[in-house]
Design a protein around this motif. Sequence first.
Motif, PDB file in Angstrom:
ATOM      1  N   LEU A 162       0.837  -1.196   0.000  1.00 43.57           N
ATOM      2  CA  LEU A 162       0.000   0.000   0.000  1.00 43.57           C
ATOM      3  C   LEU A 162       0.871   1.244   0.000  1.00 43.57           C
ATOM      4  N   ASP A 163       0.341   2.326  -0.551  1.00 42.93           N
ATOM      5  CA  ASP A 163       1.025   3.614  -0.490  1.00 42.93           C
ATOM      6  C   ASP A 163       0.950   4.131   0.940  1.00 42.93           C
ATOM      7  N   ALA A 164       2.099   4.513   1.507  1.00 37.31           N
ATOM      8  CA  ALA A 164       2.138   4.934   2.912  1.00 37.31           C
ATOM      9  C   ALA A 164       1.371   6.225   3.143  1.00 37.31           C
ATOM     10  N   GLN A 165       1.190   7.051   2.118  1.00 34.45           N
ATOM     11  CA  GLN A 165       0.507   8.322   2.298  1.00 34.45           C
ATOM     12  C   GLN A 165      -0.987   8.203   1.999  1.00 34.45           C
ATOM     13  N   THR A 166      -1.330   7.622   0.843  1.00 29.87           N
ATOM     14  CA  THR A 166      -2.737   7.551   0.434  1.00 29.87           C
ATOM     15  C   THR A 166      -3.423   6.260   0.875  1.00 29.87           C
ATOM     16  N   ARG A 167      -2.639   5.269   1.306  1.00 30.50           N
ATOM     17  CA  ARG A 167      -3.161   3.964   1.726  1.00 30.50           C
ATOM     18  C   ARG A 167      -3.855   3.213   0.581  1.00 30.50           C
ATOM     19  N   LYS A 168      -3.565   3.600  -0.628  1.00 30.00           N
ATOM     20  CA  LYS A 168      -4.126   2.899  -1.776  1.00 30.00           C
ATOM     21  C   LYS A 168      -3.222   1.724  -2.150  1.00 30.00           C
ATOM     22  N   GLN A 169      -3.843   0.680  -2.653  1.00 27.95           N
ATOM     23  CA  GLN A 169      -3.082  -0.509  -3.029  1.00 27.95           C
ATOM     24  C   GLN A 169      -2.301  -0.252  -4.315  1.00 27.95           C
ATOM     25  N   ILE A 170      -1.010  -0.539  -4.256  1.00 30.07           N
ATOM     26  CA  ILE A 170      -0.161  -0.370  -5.438  1.00 30.07           C
ATOM     27  C   ILE A 170      -0.093  -1.662  -6.234  1.00 30.07           C
ATOM     28  N   CYS A 171       0.199  -2.766  -5.566  1.00 29.49           N
ATOM     29  CA  CYS A 171       0.251  -4.064  -6.229  1.00 29.49           C
ATOM     30  C   CYS A 171       0.218  -5.160  -5.175  1.00 29.49           C
ATOM     31  N   ILE A 172       0.104  -6.388  -5.647  1.00 28.97           N
ATOM     32  CA  ILE A 172       0.156  -7.564  -4.780  1.00 28.97           C
ATOM     33  C   ILE A 172       1.261  -8.475  -5.309  1.00 28.97           C
ATOM     34  N   VAL A 173       2.199  -8.787  -4.450  1.00 28.68           N
ATOM     35  CA  VAL A 173       3.281  -9.709  -4.796  1.00 28.68           C
ATOM     36  C   VAL A 173       2.893 -11.079  -4.268  1.00 28.68           C
ATOM     37  N   ASP A 174       2.620 -12.019  -5.168  1.00 30.72           N
ATOM     38  CA  ASP A 174       2.167 -13.339  -4.743  1.00 30.72           C
ATOM     39  C   ASP A 174       3.282 -14.365  -4.876  1.00 30.72           C
TER      40      ASP A 174
END
Length: 296
Positions: free
Chosen positions: A65-77
């Motif tokens: 997640l973005d530390a400022q906006t808390r939006k998901q950037i990606c998922i590393v599976d």
Amino acid sequence: MFKKSKPSAADRKRELFTYGAAPPLLKNDLRNFHCFSQLLLSAGGLKPTPVVKHSKSTHFEIEILDAQTRKQICIVDKVSPTSTIRDVKHKFHKACPQWYPSRIGLQLERGGPFLKDYVNIQSIAASSIVTLHFTDLGQQVSWTTVFLAEYTGPLLIYLIFYMRLTYIYDAKESSRRLRHPVVHLACFCHCLHYARHLLETVFVHKLSGEHTPLKNLIKGCAFYWGFTSWIAYYINHPQYTPPSFGNRQVTVSVLNFLEIMPVSQVQLTTLSHGCFCWFPVLTTPMRLGHGLVSQL
């Protein structure tokens, strides 16, 4: 009257065969049936099928997640338990090429310390899904580059002032005035000091952190290069006058330099994004300058 005749041997054998042989045959049959049933059980034909136990998940999913906006950037599976934060950074870089690994800062909580590259994923995972917060650390440079730039600059800058170039000093005044021997001695000590630090950076020192923000390189070079320019300008000036106390002051300064040089590894600890970095402090040239530079 008729006499009862004794049974013959053949009759007795026949009776034994008829009445006495039957029970042993039944025992043998039961024994054979028991052995046969044991054979079937051992072969697995009648053995109940075991219950299959499902093993726990052997991989993790890393949600970034973005530390400022808390939006998901990606998922590393498909992250194995033995993977480290460094491995996660490389996989994150593949998903988002605009951020290279040394520029990525990952935190377990917002505002918390940055996770070090050698931290194991399994040690921080509370479930199969791990949430990390991403911070862009900005443009990074290696610590080796920082130290080489900081030490190479003073070495070259001092030599430029030592040669008394025309665009720094007046050419006529430079040619008319001879240099005092202490000026040559100061140049030798200065070059020896920084040449030693350059060699130690390449062959001796081991740094705890690999990278640092570019601003640290700019601040370090501004300090080292600026201070060197200041002392080199006065020491190599054509109107330079010898020290006030003469050779006694020069001798004390040289002895002080030789005494401090082997143990001049005064260390400063600088916290840079969670990693401690150690570097020598510029102490010897300051002491040398106090002893050799006098008022114009």
